[in-house]
Enzyme design. Structure first.
Site, PDB file in Angstrom:
ATOM      1  N   ILE A  83      51.043  47.439  44.030  1.00 30.35           N
ATOM      2  CA  ILE A  83      50.593  48.396  45.041  1.00 30.35           C
ATOM      3  C   ILE A  83      49.078  48.502  44.971  1.00 30.35           C
ATOM      4  O   ILE A  83      48.511  48.690  43.887  1.00 30.35           O
ATOM      5  CB  ILE A  83      51.242  49.771  44.820  1.00 30.35           C
ATOM      6  CG1 ILE A  83      52.757  49.685  45.036  1.00 30.35           C
ATOM      7  CG2 ILE A  83      50.634  50.823  45.750  1.00 30.35           C
ATOM      8  CD1 ILE A  83      53.517  50.911  44.614  1.00 30.35           C
ATOM      9  N   GLY A 141      48.335  47.874  51.006  1.00 26.60           N
ATOM     10  CA  GLY A 141      49.710  48.333  50.868  1.00 26.60           C
ATOM     11  C   GLY A 141      50.406  47.832  49.631  1.00 26.60           C
ATOM     12  O   GLY A 141      49.955  48.092  48.508  1.00 26.60           O
ATOM     13  N   LEU A 142      51.485  47.053  49.818  1.00 27.02           N
ATOM     14  CA  LEU A 142      52.336  46.672  48.691  1.00 27.02           C
ATOM     15  C   LEU A 142      52.754  45.220  48.827  1.00 27.02           C
ATOM     16  O   LEU A 142      52.690  44.623  49.900  1.00 27.02           O
ATOM     17  CB  LEU A 142      53.574  47.578  48.640  1.00 27.02           C
ATOM     18  CG  LEU A 142      54.518  47.534  49.841  1.00 27.02           C
ATOM     19  CD1 LEU A 142      55.632  46.496  49.653  1.00 27.02           C
ATOM     20  CD2 LEU A 142      55.135  48.903  50.088  1.00 27.02           C
ATOM     21  N   HIS A 177      48.683  36.700  45.535  1.00 25.25           N
ATOM     22  CA  HIS A 177      49.514  36.696  46.730  1.00 25.25           C
ATOM     23  C   HIS A 177      49.830  35.250  47.092  1.00 25.25           C
ATOM     24  O   HIS A 177      48.980  34.362  46.928  1.00 25.25           O
ATOM     25  CB  HIS A 177      48.812  37.359  47.913  1.00 25.25           C
ATOM     26  CG  HIS A 177      48.592  38.827  47.734  1.00 25.25           C
ATOM     27  ND1 HIS A 177      49.564  39.675  47.271  1.00 25.25           N
ATOM     28  CD2 HIS A 177      47.502  39.602  47.969  1.00 25.25           C
ATOM     29  CE1 HIS A 177      49.089  40.904  47.220  1.00 25.25           C
ATOM     30  NE2 HIS A 177      47.836  40.895  47.633  1.00 25.25           N
ATOM     31  N   CYS A 220      46.846  42.739  37.293  1.00 23.50           N
ATOM     32  CA  CYS A 220      46.537  44.168  37.205  1.00 23.50           C
ATOM     33  C   CYS A 220      46.022  44.573  35.829  1.00 23.50           C
ATOM     34  O   CYS A 220      46.146  45.733  35.407  1.00 23.50           O
ATOM     35  CB  CYS A 220      47.751  45.017  37.592  1.00 23.50           C
ATOM     36  SG  CYS A 220      48.283  44.726  39.292  1.00 23.50           S
ATOM     37  N   GLN A 260      43.135  45.977  40.333  1.00 24.49           N
ATOM     38  CA  GLN A 260      42.459  44.903  39.641  1.00 24.49           C
ATOM     39  C   GLN A 260      42.821  43.555  40.293  1.00 24.49           C
ATOM     40  O   GLN A 260      42.857  43.466  41.521  1.00 24.49           O
ATOM     41  CB  GLN A 260      42.835  44.976  38.158  1.00 24.49           C
ATOM     42  CG  GLN A 260      42.470  46.346  37.563  1.00 24.49           C
ATOM     43  CD  GLN A 260      42.697  46.443  36.085  1.00 24.49           C
ATOM     44  OE1 GLN A 260      42.270  45.601  35.300  1.00 24.49           O
ATOM     45  NE2 GLN A 260      43.381  47.490  35.657  1.00 24.49           N
ATOM     46  N   TYR A 261      43.058  42.518  39.491  1.00 21.84           N
ATOM     47  CA  TYR A 261      43.402  41.219  40.072  1.00 21.84           C
ATOM     48  C   TYR A 261      44.887  41.153  40.409  1.00 21.84           C
ATOM     49  O   TYR A 261      45.741  41.585  39.622  1.00 21.84           O
ATOM     50  CB  TYR A 261      43.069  40.078  39.105  1.00 21.84           C
ATOM     51  CG  TYR A 261      41.614  39.717  39.068  1.00 21.84           C
ATOM     52  CD1 TYR A 261      41.022  38.996  40.109  1.00 21.84           C
ATOM     53  CD2 TYR A 261      40.812  40.103  38.004  1.00 21.84           C
ATOM     54  CE1 TYR A 261      39.677  38.670  40.081  1.00 21.84           C
ATOM     55  CE2 TYR A 261      39.465  39.784  37.966  1.00 21.84           C
ATOM     56  CZ  TYR A 261      38.906  39.066  39.009  1.00 21.84           C
ATOM     57  OH  TYR A 261      37.575  38.748  38.980  1.00 21.84           O
TER      58      TYR A 261
END
Length: 217
Positions: A152, A164-165, A78, A182, A74-75
């Site tokens: 993730i 990835g993560l 970063h 999320c 989801q959202y």
């Protein structure tokens, strides 16, 4: 199996550029023109919307750029102070089992956190890796508060993984306020520094490399 190439970017990497570079590398891995790679980087502050994103979870669409992405989830947020590890791995050689691969990536994060004596845990029905906070007030039902420390989001194309993560090392946690991370509103987010640990991105890079070998061989 040889270890993947570890790529490290010191400067903030624009999201669209990262996706373009990943897709190019994935195509080369698929064509046996390049080996596996793990790319360690940071992004400028931004939000990403996965394939399951609910528009209602974007609470402040004007705060940071919003990027649509074809990864699962989801959202997410970063930004600087968050270690991103994009894993471009060939599942043809590592077993064509996406469920196991996701589980292994979760184990990779948990093993990395364990290097700092942080107990990361899965939670049924919630993506990512979580920590309990006995140092904070308990929930109304008396249970310990839980906060997300790592996200993730993976994509597999013709059995080669990418995306990835992300592990929160020392990001500005207020930046998560513009989304429901999320899709989970009843729990918060934390970071290694927020937990009181003087950890740097470089420390996390070392731990990621060491724990990768333990988990993936």
């Amino acid at each position: 199996m040889p270890n993947p190439e570890w790529i490290h970017s010191d400067e903030l990497v624009p999201y669209d550029l990262a996706v373009s570079e990943m897709e190019a590398r994935v195509a080369r891995i698929r064509d046996s023109a390049a080996g596996e790679a793990i790319w360690l980087l940071e992004h400028p502050a931004l939000y990403t919307a996965g394939t399951s994103a609910n528009p209602a979870d974007l609470k402040d669409p004007d705060r940071f750029p919003v990027h649509e992405t074809r990864r699962g989830g989801q959202y997410t947020y970063h930004g600087p102070g968050q270690r991103i590890a994009y894993a471009m791995l060939d599942l043809n050689d590592r077993g064509r089992d996406v469920r196991k691969f996701v589980h292994d990536v979760e184990d990779w994060v948990i093993a990395t956190l364990d290097e700092f004596n942080v107990k990361g845990e899965r939670r049924e029905g919630r993506v990512g890796v979580w920590v309990t906070r006995p140092d904070k007030p308990r929930n109304p039902d008396g249970s310990l508060r839980e906060e997300k420390i790592a996200a993730i989001g993976l994509k597999v194309r013709k059995w080669v993984s990418f995306h990835g993560l992300s592990i929160n090392v020392d990001p500005d946690l207020s930046h998560f306020d513009g989304i429901v991370p999320c899709g989970i509103s009843e729990h918060g987010v934390t970071s290694l520094v927020d937990l009181g640990l003087p950890v740097t991105l470089e420390d996390v890079d070392i731990a990621l490399k060491r724990s990768f070998t333990r988990i993936f061989g």
